[in-house]
Scaffold this motif. Structure first.
Motif, PDB file in Angstrom:
ATOM      1  N   ARG A 373      53.188   7.129  11.402  1.00 28.24           N
ATOM      2  CA  ARG A 373      53.132   7.681  10.030  1.00 28.24           C
ATOM      3  C   ARG A 373      51.746   6.938   9.688  1.00 28.24           C
ATOM      4  N   ASP A 374      51.749   5.552   9.875  1.00 27.05           N
ATOM      5  CA  ASP A 374      50.570   4.961   9.375  1.00 27.05           C
ATOM      6  C   ASP A 374      49.227   5.026  10.246  1.00 27.05           C
ATOM      7  N   GLY A 375      49.345   5.691  11.313  1.00 27.95           N
ATOM      8  CA  GLY A 375      48.095   5.506  12.284  1.00 27.95           C
ATOM      9  C   GLY A 375      47.850   6.768  13.158  1.00 27.95           C
ATOM     10  N   ALA A 376      48.818   8.015  12.668  1.00 28.51           N
ATOM     11  CA  ALA A 376      48.385   9.073  13.418  1.00 28.51           C
ATOM     12  C   ALA A 376      48.792  10.240  12.631  1.00 28.51           C
ATOM     13  N   GLN A 377      47.872  10.229  11.620  1.00 29.02           N
ATOM     14  CA  GLN A 377      48.324  11.231  10.268  1.00 29.02           C
ATOM     15  C   GLN A 377      48.357  12.753  10.899  1.00 29.02           C
ATOM     16  N   ASN A 378      47.698  12.999  12.126  1.00 25.81           N
ATOM     17  CA  ASN A 378      47.570  14.408  12.336  1.00 25.81           C
ATOM     18  C   ASN A 378      48.350  14.648  13.651  1.00 25.81           C
ATOM     19  N   LEU A 379      49.386  14.065  13.642  1.00 28.81           N
ATOM     20  CA  LEU A 379      50.558  14.281  14.994  1.00 28.81           C
ATOM     21  C   LEU A 379      51.161  15.611  14.364  1.00 28.81           C
ATOM     22  N   LYS A 380      51.399  16.397  15.472  1.00 31.82           N
ATOM     23  CA  LYS A 380      51.947  17.843  15.195  1.00 31.82           C
ATOM     24  C   LYS A 380      53.253  17.752  16.117  1.00 31.82           C
ATOM     25  N   LEU A 381      53.379  17.062  17.297  1.00 33.97           N
ATOM     26  CA  LEU A 381      54.396  17.259  18.255  1.00 33.97           C
ATOM     27  C   LEU A 381      54.904  15.594  18.512  1.00 33.97           C
ATOM     28  N   TYR A 382      56.467  15.562  18.511  1.00 34.91           N
ATOM     29  CA  TYR A 382      57.036  14.213  18.627  1.00 34.91           C
ATOM     30  C   TYR A 382      58.076  14.692  19.852  1.00 34.91           C
ATOM     31  N   ASN A 383      57.854  14.341  21.250  1.00 28.41           N
ATOM     32  CA  ASN A 383      58.605  14.675  22.085  1.00 28.41           C
ATOM     33  C   ASN A 383      58.879  16.376  22.159  1.00 28.41           C
ATOM     34  N   GLY A 384      57.771  16.757  21.859  1.00 27.66           N
ATOM     35  CA  GLY A 384      57.725  18.307  22.023  1.00 27.66           C
ATOM     36  C   GLY A 384      58.370  18.861  20.841  1.00 27.66           C
ATOM     37  N   TYR A 385      58.946  18.308  19.911  1.00 29.60           N
ATOM     38  CA  TYR A 385      59.598  18.859  18.546  1.00 29.60           C
ATOM     39  C   TYR A 385      58.326  19.011  17.571  1.00 29.60           C
ATOM     40  N   PRO A 386      58.165  20.227  17.179  1.00 35.61           N
ATOM     41  CA  PRO A 386      57.317  20.346  16.267  1.00 35.61           C
ATOM     42  C   PRO A 386      57.497  19.817  14.954  1.00 35.61           C
ATOM     43  N   LEU A 387      56.512  18.997  14.221  1.00 38.83           N
ATOM     44  CA  LEU A 387      56.624  18.631  13.041  1.00 38.83           C
ATOM     45  C   LEU A 387      56.253  19.204  11.907  1.00 38.83           C
ATOM     46  N   ASN A 388      56.889  19.112  10.893  1.00 42.02           N
ATOM     47  CA  ASN A 388      56.379  19.963   9.701  1.00 42.02           C
ATOM     48  C   ASN A 388      55.255  18.870   8.657  1.00 42.02           C
ATOM     49  N   ASP A 389      54.839  19.479   7.874  1.00 39.55           N
ATOM     50  CA  ASP A 389      53.759  18.957   6.852  1.00 39.55           C
ATOM     51  C   ASP A 389      54.188  17.661   6.229  1.00 39.55           C
ATOM     52  N   HIS A 390      55.196  17.449   6.149  1.00 36.75           N
ATOM     53  CA  HIS A 390      55.943  16.204   5.187  1.00 36.75           C
ATOM     54  C   HIS A 390      56.680  15.541   6.031  1.00 36.75           C
ATOM     55  N   TRP A 391      56.332  15.404   7.343  1.00 32.97           N
ATOM     56  CA  TRP A 391      57.198  14.572   8.402  1.00 32.97           C
ATOM     57  C   TRP A 391      56.803  13.232   7.866  1.00 32.97           C
ATOM     58  N   ARG A 392      55.760  12.733   7.147  1.00 31.28           N
ATOM     59  CA  ARG A 392      55.393  11.324   7.136  1.00 31.28           C
ATOM     60  C   ARG A 392      56.239  10.886   5.757  1.00 31.28           C
ATOM     61  N   GLU A 393      56.578  11.582   4.886  1.00 33.31           N
ATOM     62  CA  GLU A 393      57.370  11.250   3.694  1.00 33.31           C
ATOM     63  C   GLU A 393      58.797  11.186   3.822  1.00 33.31           C
ATOM     64  N   GLN A 394      59.266  12.281   4.742  1.00 32.58           N
ATOM     65  CA  GLN A 394      60.715  12.534   4.925  1.00 32.58           C
ATOM     66  C   GLN A 394      60.802  12.974   6.448  1.00 32.58           C
ATOM     67  N   THR A 395      61.799  12.350   7.157  1.00 29.73           N
ATOM     68  CA  THR A 395      62.247  12.869   8.392  1.00 29.73           C
ATOM     69  C   THR A 395      63.349  13.915   8.417  1.00 29.73           C
ATOM     70  N   THR A 396      63.175  15.058   9.200  1.00 24.36           N
ATOM     71  CA  THR A 396      64.299  16.005   9.347  1.00 24.36           C
ATOM     72  C   THR A 396      65.439  15.496  10.404  1.00 24.36           C
ATOM     73  N   ILE A 397      66.262  16.257  10.493  1.00 22.15           N
ATOM     74  CA  ILE A 397      67.566  16.088  11.138  1.00 22.15           C
ATOM     75  C   ILE A 397      67.243  15.972  12.489  1.00 22.15           C
ATOM     76  N   MET A 398      66.326  16.915  12.933  1.00 28.90           N
ATOM     77  CA  MET A 398      65.857  16.924  14.494  1.00 28.90           C
ATOM     78  C   MET A 398      64.826  15.729  14.840  1.00 28.90           C
ATOM     79  N   LEU A 399      63.950  15.181  13.690  1.00 34.80           N
ATOM     80  CA  LEU A 399      63.177  14.233  14.291  1.00 34.80           C
ATOM     81  C   LEU A 399      64.218  12.767  14.269  1.00 34.80           C
ATOM     82  N   GLU A 400      65.074  12.869  13.609  1.00 34.01           N
ATOM     83  CA  GLU A 400      65.903  11.919  13.428  1.00 34.01           C
ATOM     84  C   GLU A 400      66.628  11.721  14.718  1.00 34.01           C
TER      85      GLU A 400
END
Length: 419
Positions: A373-400
């Motif tokens: 969140r602090d050092g990769a603001q343009n991250l789009k994929l985490y382990n192949g899972y697409p991130l939404n535009d608000h992943w830095r403020e609030q994590t989704t169930i899939m990201l958790e």
């Protein structure tokens, strides 16, 4: 895979199908045009002319009538062994297959099938663990000698053709038998056109056949092998400085890092472990990332040791060009902070711990979500899972769920022990 003679036969069948179908289309088009333009039956002279034209059409669309570029492209799909067999068909094919551009991909893996009846000299991981190395000479001496002869003849053939190498793949212990394999690879680089070499895939610490020498796992041997690896990098930098993709074992010494940074065109690095349970200095990682300004994809395999009661290493990573980072095969590689503004994809996985059981009181590992969140603001994929535009403020169930399988922090890793 089909046997060589069957592969060549199928190759000829496919080319003939293309030729016949194309000729049939031309003939059908001519017949349709004649049907619409002539309402009365054609005379004998016109019929003979039509048959002659049709016969000429069929003879024109043969494989030898194709442009030389098309023939080269078709032959490029054959394996090196199939190319050698195809060159025995006729003088025309032999001349085409002598072209240096036909030998761009050099892979020594096919030469490992050196046993009788196609029996490979490779051994699976389970076989190697079930039969540990011993101090006796294995009865597979003859296949190993055959392997060495095949490698030697293949290299002589490539040097005679002045092959224009684009890719080089090998699995040789470059220290084995007084640097026998290293000498062979250096000879190949010196006597072929490798200025356009782009990919180097090498496992330089292991030869996948039954060893003919006494097994010696001493540290002196491992250090000597690293020096042989340095010789290989020096020769590659001298002959093929435009290499852009490396997949090699890496020892993370500063000398190795400096040699690797000579390849300023590198955009993809896949570095697997060489030392086991040896700490990787932060300075080596910093020098590698800062020394490769075009690096876009990085895959790391590190095994960082733990000692009871001592602090563990936390790494920082800084790169303005890195877009993909994969640390799934690393164990004990923890991130304290990152500065990766171009990072778009991140992959991590919590490996099963094979070392001593440690209490969590010795561990204070930052959460991966906070680090990214602090050092990769343009991250789009985490382990192949697409991130939404608000992943830095609030994590989704899939990201958790992904964080629970990859993060070592107290929030996502439950339990009192680290394993």
């Amino acid at each position: 895979m089909l046997p060589c003679h069957q592969s060549v036969r199928r190759f000829l069948e496919l080319t003939n199908v293309v030729v016949i179908s194309r000729a049939t289309q031309v003939a059908m088009a001519s017949a349709s045009s004649a049907h619409h333009s002539h309402k009365r039956p054609a005379s004998d002279g016109q019929e003979e002319q039509r048959k002659a034209k049709k016969s000429k059409t069929f003879s024109t669309y043969t494989f030898s009538a194709l442009p030389i570029e098309c023939q080269l492209h078709i032959f490029s799909f054959l394996s090196p062994y199939e190319k050698c067999v195809a060159s025995l068909t006729c003088l025309g094919w032999a001349e085409i297959l002598k072209s240096p551009c036909m030998w761009r991909k050099v892979d020594f893996a096919d030469l490992l099938n050196c046993g009788q009846g196609g029996r490979s000299c490779r051994r699976s991981t389970s076989e190697r663990s079930a039969h540990p190395p011993c101090s006796t000479i294995h009865p597979c001496q003859t296949p190993c000698r055959v392997l060495k002869k095949r490698v030697d003849k293949y290299i002589q053939f490539l040097c005679h053709r002045r092959a224009q190498m684009k890719s080089l793949s090998f699995e040789f212990d470059i220290l084995e038998e007084n640097e026998l394999w290293l000498t062979q690879i250096v000879h190949l680089l010196e006597n072929t056109n490798c200025s356009g070499l782009e990919k180097v895939f090498g496992r330089w610490a292991f030869t996948p056949h039954f060893q003919m020498r006494y097994y010696n796992p001493s540290l002196d041997n491992k250090y000597s092998r690293v020096l042989s690896f340095h010789k290989l990098l020096c020769k590659l930098a001298e002959k093929s400085s435009r290499v852009s993709h490396f997949r090699v074992q890496f020892d993370w010494s500063m000398d190795s890092v400096e040699l690797l940074c000579r390849f300023q065109q590198v955009h993809t690095l896949e570095l697997s472990k060489y030392w086991v349970f040896v700490k990787t200095p932060q300075s080596s990682l910093d020098a590698l990332l800062s020394g490769l300004p075009k690096l876009k994809r990085l895959r790391l395999e590190m095994v960082t040791p733990f000692q009871h009661g001592t602090a563990h290493l936390l790494y920082t990573m800084c790169s303005s060009s890195l877009e993909e980072l994969d640390i799934r095969r690393s164990s004990g590689f923890f991130l304290l902070s990152v500065n990766l503004p171009a990072l778009k994809s991140f992959s991590a996985y919590r490996e099963y711990w094979a070392g001593p059981v440690l209490s969590r009181q010795f561990l204070d590992i930052p959460c991966l979500h906070n680090v990214l969140r602090d050092g990769a603001q343009n991250l789009k994929l985490y382990n192949g899972y697409p991130l939404n535009d608000h992943w830095r403020e609030q994590t989704t169930i899939m990201l958790e769920e992904e964080l629970k399988s990859s993060c070592y922090c107290s929030k996502h890793k439950k339990g009192d022990l680290f394993f």
